[in-house]
Structure formats: C-alpha cells, structure tokens
Design a protein around this motif. Structure first.
Motif, short mmCIF file in Angstrom:
data_model
loop_
_atom_site.label_atom_id
_atom_site.label_comp_id
_atom_site.label_asym_id
_atom_site.label_seq_id
_atom_site.Cartn_x
_atom_site.Cartn_y
_atom_site.Cartn_z
N VAL A 194 -11.57 7.62 -8.71
CA VAL A 194 -11.23 7.98 -7.34
C VAL A 194 -10.38 6.88 -6.69
O VAL A 194 -9.43 7.17 -5.95
N GLY A 195 -10.68 5.62 -7.01
CA GLY A 195 -9.85 4.52 -6.52
C GLY A 195 -8.42 4.64 -6.99
O GLY A 195 -7.47 4.40 -6.23
N ARG A 196 -8.24 5.06 -8.24
CA ARG A 196 -6.88 5.25 -8.79
C ARG A 196 -6.17 6.40 -8.08
O ARG A 196 -4.97 6.30 -7.77
N ILE A 197 -6.88 7.48 -7.84
CA ILE A 197 -6.29 8.62 -7.13
C ILE A 197 -5.81 8.20 -5.74
O ILE A 197 -4.70 8.54 -5.32
N LYS A 198 -6.64 7.44 -5.03
CA LYS A 198 -6.30 7.01 -3.67
C LYS A 198 -5.15 6.00 -3.66
O LYS A 198 -4.25 6.07 -2.82
N PRO B 87 -0.35 -5.07 -2.54
CA PRO B 87 -1.71 -5.40 -2.10
C PRO B 87 -2.52 -4.21 -1.61
O PRO B 87 -3.74 -4.18 -1.79
N ILE B 88 -1.88 -3.24 -0.99
CA ILE B 88 -2.63 -2.08 -0.47
C ILE B 88 -3.17 -1.25 -1.63
O ILE B 88 -4.34 -0.83 -1.64
N GLN B 89 -2.32 -1.01 -2.63
CA GLN B 89 -2.77 -0.25 -3.80
C GLN B 89 -3.92 -0.97 -4.51
O GLN B 89 -4.89 -0.34 -4.95
N TRP B 90 -3.82 -2.29 -4.60
CA TRP B 90 -4.85 -3.05 -5.34
C TRP B 90 -6.19 -2.99 -4.62
O TRP B 90 -7.24 -2.90 -5.26
N ALA B 91 -6.17 -3.06 -3.30
CA ALA B 91 -7.42 -2.97 -2.54
C ALA B 91 -8.11 -1.62 -2.78
O ALA B 91 -9.33 -1.55 -2.94
N LEU B 92 -7.33 -0.55 -2.82
CA LEU B 92 -7.87 0.78 -3.09
C LEU B 92 -8.29 0.93 -4.54
O LEU B 92 -9.34 1.51 -4.85
N PRO C 265 0.08 -7.36 3.99
CA PRO C 265 -1.09 -6.50 4.22
C PRO C 265 -2.25 -6.75 3.26
O PRO C 265 -2.65 -5.88 2.48
N SER C 266 -2.78 -7.97 3.31
CA SER C 266 -4.02 -8.30 2.61
C SER C 266 -4.61 -9.54 3.26
O SER C 266 -3.98 -10.17 4.12
N LEU C 267 -5.81 -9.89 2.84
CA LEU C 267 -6.45 -11.10 3.33
C LEU C 267 -6.12 -12.24 2.37
O LEU C 267 -6.90 -12.57 1.48
N LEU C 268 -4.91 -12.78 2.54
CA LEU C 268 -4.49 -13.86 1.65
C LEU C 268 -5.51 -15.00 1.69
O LEU C 268 -6.13 -15.24 2.73
N PRO C 269 -5.74 -15.65 0.52
CA PRO C 269 -4.93 -15.60 -0.71
C PRO C 269 -5.23 -14.45 -1.66
O PRO C 269 -4.71 -14.42 -2.78
N GLN C 270 -6.05 -13.49 -1.23
CA GLN C 270 -6.31 -12.33 -2.08
C GLN C 270 -5.10 -11.41 -2.10
O GLN C 270 -4.48 -11.15 -1.07
N TYR C 271 -4.76 -10.91 -3.28
CA TYR C 271 -3.71 -9.92 -3.47
C TYR C 271 -2.33 -10.37 -3.03
O TYR C 271 -1.63 -9.70 -2.27
N PHE D 52 -3.59 5.47 0.00
CA PHE D 52 -2.48 4.56 0.24
C PHE D 52 -1.69 4.93 1.49
O PHE D 52 -1.31 4.06 2.27
N ILE D 53 -1.46 6.20 1.70
CA ILE D 53 -0.64 6.65 2.83
C ILE D 53 -1.32 6.33 4.16
O ILE D 53 -0.72 5.73 5.06
#
Length: 306
Positions: free
Chosen positions: A218-222, A115-120, A104-110, A157-158
C-alpha cells in the motif's frame, strides 16, 4: 529584495506565487520532448512564470550559456524549490545574501530528489518542511526553519505533495519578510551522521512484489500514484493499481492471488494479509474503479497477479 527563483515541478508553483513580488527572474529545467511526436511540454513553473509576466531562464545544466545571465540580475537571494539540478558553488556565490532551499522532509532525513515518495514508501506517520541555507552539498546546509506535518491515512503522493507545497508557500513568504529586516539566519548545522538519502524514481520501482506485506504494498501504491504507478501483471498484461488499502484476512493463498471481489474492489493476497485494490487500469484500457473492472473481466476470481 531581489530574488531569483529556481523550480521545475508543480510543487514549486505555490512558493513561487507567494513571493512573486520579490522575484526578478525564474530559472527552470528546459523541457524535454515527450511521446512519439517529440512534443515539448512546458512544466508548471514555466506556465506560472509566463502567467505572472516574470522573466524566464530555461537550462539543462549550469554549463548552458543562459546560466551566465544570472549575474546580470544582481540578486540578493536565491530561493530553490524542487529544481532538479544541483547548483554549483560558483552559482551559489552570486547572491549577496545567500540561497535558501525548500525541502519537503525533516532533514537530515530523506536528502535527495524524492523525499515525499520515500516517506510514503516507508509508511511514515509524519514528514515535514525544512528550509536550509544552501551549500554545494546536496541538502546539507544549515537548517534555518523546520516544522512537522502529519501524514494522514488517506494521503498519497499527490495529496501530500500539495499540502507540503501550500504550507511551504506560507513559510517562505514569512521567511523573506524576516530576512528583509534581520538578514539571513545562520541556522543550525544538521546532524550529518543521521542523514538518509533518496534516489531518482525509476519505472521499475513501481513493480509490486506480492511476497511483501500489505503495508509495504500500500505504501508503494501511495508513493507512486503519480508516476510510475504501482503495477503488476494480470494474465501477462500490465495491470496498474492507483488506489488501495490494507484488507485484513486470515485466508492464506499464494501471494498475488485474487481472493474475493467486494463492493470497494478487488482483494489480493499479500505475504501477511491482503490488499484491497480500489482503482485500476489494464494496459490499453481506461482507468476505472476496481469493482467495475472486476464486473467486466471474466474469470477473475482465483487468478494470480505476478
């Protein structure tokens, strides 16, 4: 076509269900004991496999004797979705066609486990789904399919994980139909020099630094709403924040200061503006709307979260 499915999280369940007619056995991580009673809690993939009457193999690693059973199923293809264990070369060589990973990312990113948490966490405005023809290196195989997905302002994230999972289920079903007719696509090599990597999430990552920007907080909270949950300390007591948004203000107090109580919740100073906490939980108390918490906590105004 005979498929062995590998998965261990709730993200894995919709893809598994979408291709269950192909699946001869499901492989998942063995449950670990939780809580003071050391109770073993089944993961969502195990529950889904049992509900679908699919054979199940549970392993802690590929050194387990159970992993040797994979050869007996004579699979054509592996499908891997949020499995959580690196699959070694000798296992990847078992299927006659190959192995596809849903990432669940646009490889090669993350590349990596979160990967989902990192995008947020990085406040990205889009993410995506990538199918790769797996090799022994982590998330480094040739890309056989990729598409973008917009990250909405209200996503956490959810919600984002659920949307990515449901779309992945549609994509992998179509891909298997294509492979049945045309075989495994060779795919396109990733631009490895552009790769970025994520880490395993730890409890400490949830700690809020009020000296950072409102956007970062806010990114960390999400990102960490599911676990470990963004947290701070109120009067030296753990204080979790489950939902929040940027609150624009010209006021300048010490970062972490509670500036005001509004209808939507509690306004807290950051390094550049403020954060509106909307849903919170004080340690050993129930989770609640921030406004309800504020109304019941004496002397909250002016306190500094640390």
């Amino acid at each position: 076509m005979n498929v062995i499915f590998f998965g261990s999280s709730s993200f894995s369940v919709p893809p598994l269900k979408s291709i269950s007619q192909y699946v001869s056995v499901v492989v998942t991580k063995k449950a670990k004991p939780k809580g003071r009673g050391y109770v073993f809690e089944d993961n969502e993939v195990k529950k889904a496999a049992l509900e679908s009457n699919l054979p199940l193999i549970e392993i802690e690693s590929f050194r387990d004797d159970a992993s040797m059973l994979l050869k007996d199923y004579k699979p054509d293809l592996f499908v891997v979705a949020s499995f959580g264990i690196i699959i070694p070369r000798w296992v990847l060589d078992i299927p006659s066609i190959g192995a596809i990973n849903i990432h669940p990312s646009l490889l090669p990113q993350y590349r990596g486990p979160s990967p989902i948490q990192w995008a947020l966490l990085n406040c990205d405005d889009k993410t995506g789904i990538t199918l790769i023809n797996m090799n022994e290196k982590m998330d480094a195989g040739n890309i056989v399919y990729q598409e973008d997905m917009k990250i909405d302002s209200g996503d956490n994230f959810i919600t984002l994980s659920e949307r990515l999972s449901l779309r992945s289920a549609e994509i992998i079903k179509d891909m298997l139909s294509k492979i049945e007719i045309e075989g495994m696509p060779q795919g396109v090599e990733q631009r490895h020099e552009m790769a970025t990597f994520t880490r395993i999430i730890t409890k400490e990552m949830g700690k809020i630094d009020w000296n950072t920007t409102s956007k970062e907080i806010v990114g960390r909270i999400k990102a960490f709403v599911n676990w470990p949950t963004a947290y701070t300390f109120l009067d030296d007591v753990l204080f979790k924040i489950f939902d929040g948004k940027i609150f624009y203000t010209d006021r300048k107090k010490l970062p972490g200061s509670i500036l005001e109580i509004v209808k939507e919740g509690i306004v807290i100073q950051s390094s550049d503006s403020a954060v509106l906490a909307k849903e919170v939980q004080l340690q050993n108390k129930r989770r609640m709307k921030a406004i309800d918490f504020a109304n019941g906590y004496r002397g909250l105004m002016g306190k500094v979260l640390k």
